[in-house]
Scaffold this active site. Sequence first.
Site, PDB file in Angstrom:
ATOM      1  N   SER A 160       6.024   9.567  -5.515  1.00 42.64           N
ATOM      2  CA  SER A 160       7.246   9.133  -4.846  1.00 42.64           C
ATOM      3  C   SER A 160       7.693   7.823  -5.464  1.00 42.64           C
ATOM      4  O   SER A 160       6.862   7.022  -5.922  1.00 42.64           O
ATOM      5  CB  SER A 160       6.998   8.940  -3.344  1.00 42.64           C
ATOM      6  OG  SER A 160       8.094   8.295  -2.725  1.00 42.64           O
ATOM      7  N   TYR A 170       2.098   4.771   3.290  1.00 47.48           N
ATOM      8  CA  TYR A 170       2.596   5.856   2.436  1.00 47.48           C
ATOM      9  C   TYR A 170       2.815   5.348   1.012  1.00 47.48           C
ATOM     10  O   TYR A 170       2.393   5.994   0.043  1.00 47.48           O
ATOM     11  CB  TYR A 170       3.899   6.404   3.012  1.00 47.48           C
ATOM     12  CG  TYR A 170       4.547   7.471   2.166  1.00 47.48           C
ATOM     13  CD1 TYR A 170       4.036   8.773   2.145  1.00 47.48           C
ATOM     14  CD2 TYR A 170       5.665   7.189   1.392  1.00 47.48           C
ATOM     15  CE1 TYR A 170       4.631   9.761   1.367  1.00 47.48           C
ATOM     16  CE2 TYR A 170       6.262   8.177   0.607  1.00 47.48           C
ATOM     17  CZ  TYR A 170       5.742   9.449   0.603  1.00 47.48           C
ATOM     18  OH  TYR A 170       6.328  10.419  -0.173  1.00 47.48           O
TER      19      TYR A 170
END
Length: 245
Positions: free
Chosen positions: A130, A143
């Site tokens: 990501s 995250y």
Amino acid sequence: MLITGASSGIGAAVATRFAATAGWRLLLHGRDAERLDQVAARTGGTALRADLTDPASASRIAAAAIGSAGRVDVLVAAAGVGWAGPFTDIPASAIDEVLAVDLASVVHLVRHLLPQMIERGRGRIVLLGSIAGAVGVGDEAVYSAAKAALGTFADSLAYELRGTGVTICLVLPGIVDTPFFERRGTPPRRSGLKALTPEEVADAVWRAVMMRPRAEIFLPRWLRLPARIHGAVPLVFRRLAERFG
């Protein structure tokens, strides 16, 4: 090809993309049995249900995949969970879940599948990272940390894989329009940023597998620029991020 997280979102789109390419036998992992069975029926794949928060799940998935198909030529690690909000508010259980699914399960699964790839002298590993892992994102500390660690894992492993015939590629998308944000309970912070479709990410995964190996793929491509600025002049990047979000 073993695809994790294939019951929805990016994983399901990857399964659909490769089902349209002749010659692939698809081994589809997911946690939701009903949705996974639907994807397997649509793509002709074999469903392998497992909960990646269980530390023993990686070995079971690898054993089931090899037992079913005899080998795994390609691993696409697309499973992922998230949590958004101030770090001081995140429950301990959510920390454990994000780190288990987004990082630990991937590392363990690669560890179980890599030896048979190296023995045959060929194989491809595609990890779904990501942009949050490349630059960090506010209210997504855990995250971002998990995805950053995944990127470093891919970089480090690439050095070891030189000359083995096995390659590893990290795909780094921005916002993707999937149930990911619904499940974590909050929308993306940059609501003005155009979201990618799962199919666009699946096309990038297809290129990573079918075309010349690449170490990383940013989606959209312009996200490579902020990632490079962050790496070269992090102070400048942080000041820009504080001002423009």
